[in-house]
Design a protein around this motif. Structure first.
Motif, PDB file in Angstrom:
ATOM      1  N   UNK A  32      -6.173  22.399  32.401  1.00 50.70           N
ATOM      2  CA  UNK A  32      -7.304  22.200  31.492  1.00 50.70           C
ATOM      3  C   UNK A  32      -8.437  21.445  32.195  1.00 50.70           C
ATOM      4  N   UNK A  33      -8.096  20.429  32.979  1.00 53.38           N
ATOM      5  CA  UNK A  33      -9.118  19.682  33.702  1.00 53.38           C
ATOM      6  C   UNK A  33      -9.853  20.586  34.692  1.00 53.38           C
ATOM      7  N   UNK A  34      -9.098  21.360  35.472  1.00 48.42           N
ATOM      8  CA  UNK A  34      -9.727  22.244  36.450  1.00 48.42           C
ATOM      9  C   UNK A  34     -10.546  23.340  35.797  1.00 48.42           C
ATOM     10  N   UNK A  35     -10.001  23.954  34.725  1.00 46.69           N
ATOM     11  CA  UNK A  35     -10.706  25.050  34.055  1.00 46.69           C
ATOM     12  C   UNK A  35     -11.995  24.561  33.399  1.00 46.69           C
ATOM     13  N   UNK A  36     -11.936  23.394  32.761  1.00 50.75           N
ATOM     14  CA  UNK A  36     -13.139  22.848  32.119  1.00 50.75           C
ATOM     15  C   UNK A  36     -14.203  22.529  33.169  1.00 50.75           C
ATOM     16  N   UNK A  37     -13.766  21.948  34.295  1.00 47.64           N
ATOM     17  CA  UNK A  37     -14.727  21.614  35.351  1.00 47.64           C
ATOM     18  C   UNK A  37     -15.383  22.873  35.915  1.00 47.64           C
ATOM     19  N   UNK A  97     -17.125  34.210  26.325  1.00 51.30           N
ATOM     20  CA  UNK A  97     -16.166  34.694  27.313  1.00 51.30           C
ATOM     21  C   UNK A  97     -15.732  33.606  28.274  1.00 51.30           C
ATOM     22  N   UNK A  98     -16.675  32.750  28.685  1.00 45.88           N
ATOM     23  CA  UNK A  98     -16.333  31.643  29.590  1.00 45.88           C
ATOM     24  C   UNK A  98     -15.408  30.647  28.893  1.00 45.88           C
ATOM     25  N   UNK A  99     -15.686  30.349  27.621  1.00 49.50           N
ATOM     26  CA  UNK A  99     -14.833  29.416  26.877  1.00 49.50           C
ATOM     27  C   UNK A  99     -13.426  29.992  26.713  1.00 49.50           C
ATOM     28  N   UNK A 100     -13.347  31.284  26.393  1.00 53.59           N
ATOM     29  CA  UNK A 100     -12.030  31.929  26.285  1.00 53.59           C
ATOM     30  C   UNK A 100     -11.320  31.902  27.629  1.00 53.59           C
ATOM     31  N   UNK A 101     -12.078  32.090  28.709  1.00 57.66           N
ATOM     32  CA  UNK A 101     -11.488  32.040  30.046  1.00 57.66           C
ATOM     33  C   UNK A 101     -10.896  30.663  30.338  1.00 57.66           C
ATOM     34  N   UNK A 102     -11.607  29.597  29.964  1.00 54.33           N
ATOM     35  CA  UNK A 102     -11.109  28.240  30.179  1.00 54.33           C
ATOM     36  C   UNK A 102      -9.769  28.046  29.461  1.00 54.33           C
ATOM     37  N   UNK A 103      -9.714  28.451  28.198  1.00 53.83           N
ATOM     38  CA  UNK A 103      -8.472  28.314  27.435  1.00 53.83           C
ATOM     39  C   UNK A 103      -7.361  29.168  28.033  1.00 53.83           C
TER      40      UNK A 103
END
Length: 329
Positions: free
Chosen positions: A245-250, A294-300
């Motif tokens: 989650x930390x890496x994906x959010x960053x 799409x980017x938010x879904x990708x992060x999750x």
């Protein structure tokens, strides 16, 4: 007490302390939270997510642009009047406009004046175009009814008879090639996105195996003293979910900021000829709410995939321990 016995006693004691977490007591986590491997994995996931987010944004932009191109060809066509010896250009343009207006299915027609034509050609010919010296074609923009389009063959015949230098262009061949290219880019983007997801999954698998190797004795002792496989797997799952989650959010946040900055600079420089050409192809060069979603879904997805991958890897490793133990006994 020998060194080996002392080491085993320490491992058993630590394993028992960790096992008490099943009863709700607060103890040290199985996997260290801030080790070097964890920070490296977070960085890799951030980079992977950033690249994947760029792919998602590009695919969204190209897909929206292709849809806009398809809508444009159904809304407008152009009549091009080429300069020739002895032609009265203003009269020829007005004649072409009147013929277009009289054609059923046409909702409007306007002549593109010299200033607008000069602006379109400015990136290639400069800002001081002499229309008398250069054979620059002039355009009539024709709006059509999308529900009841005109008969283009009939319009061409009428224009050729009244203005031989006029040529009707419905843009369909040109836009068809662009749409085909856009769809190809979308397919390539989906393929690249799939590769990034696979690479991220493999990275998490190797990172989980590394964490298992570094804590192998603790995990095995925990397992032997009664800690359930689900408990141990959840410990690793929580650890890697936090890292993912930390890496994906960053990575996703950096990509979103980049898209916002590109859209902002495009809007600020909209009045330049170069920006006009970019806007003609890509609109305002913003990915829209679908791209950001799409980017938010990708992060999750990346965070969830990281957690599930680590859980499956740990569960499989513990199953292997269970298979080996009876044989050793």
């Amino acid at each position: 007490m020998t060194d080996a016995a002392a080491s085993s006693a320490v491992l058993v004691a630590r394993a028992k302390r960790l096992a008490t977490r099943m009863r709700g007591e607060r103890q040290t986590a199985i996997v260290p939270a801030g080790n070097v491997a964890g920070r490296a994995l977070t960085t890799v996931i951030a980079i992977m997510t950033f690249l994947a987010a760029l792919t998602v944004g590009t695919v969204s932009l190209v897909s929206d642009t292709a849809s806009r191109w398809q809508n444009d060809i159904s809304d407008e066509v152009t009549v091009q009047v080429k300069p020739a010896e002895g032609i009265d250009m203003p009269t020829a343009l007005e004649t072409a406009r009147q013929i277009a207006l009289q054609t059923p299915g046409v909702t409007g027609a306007s002549i593109l004046d010299q200033a607008a034509t000069s602006r379109l050609l400015e990136p290639w010919l400069g800002d001081n175009i002499d229309f008398d010296a250069l054979p620059v074609p002039r355009l009539v923009i024709v709006s059509i009814d999308t529900n009841d389009p005109p008969n283009f063959a009939f319009m061409r015949e009428e224009l050729k008879e009244a203005v031989p230098e006029a040529e009707l262009d419905d843009h369909r061949a040109w836009v068809s090639r662009l749409v085909t290219m856009a769809r190809t880019v979308v397919l390539i983007g989906v393929f690249v996105l799939s590769l990034v997801i696979v690479a991220t999954t493999m990275t998490v698998v190797f990172a989980t195996r590394g964490a298992m190797s570094g804590n192998r004795h603790i995990v095995e002792v925990l397992h032997f003293v009664g800690a359930q496989s689900g408990f141990i797997a959840r410990e690793f799952e929580r650890h890697f979910l936090r890292l993912g989650l930390m890496g994906a959010v960053a990575g996703g946040s950096v990509a979103i900021v980049l898209f916002v900055l590109i859209g902002y600079f495009t809007e600020v420089n909209r009045q330049t000829p170069q920006a006009d050409q970019i806007s003609a192809l890509f609109g305002s060069f913003t990915i829209g709410w679908t791209g950001y979603a799409g980017v938010i879904i990708l992060i999750a997805t990346v965070a969830t995939l990281t957690a599930l991958t680590s859980r499956l890897t740990v569960t499989r490793h513990l199953a292997e321990i269970d298979m080996i133990s009876p044989v050793e006994n």
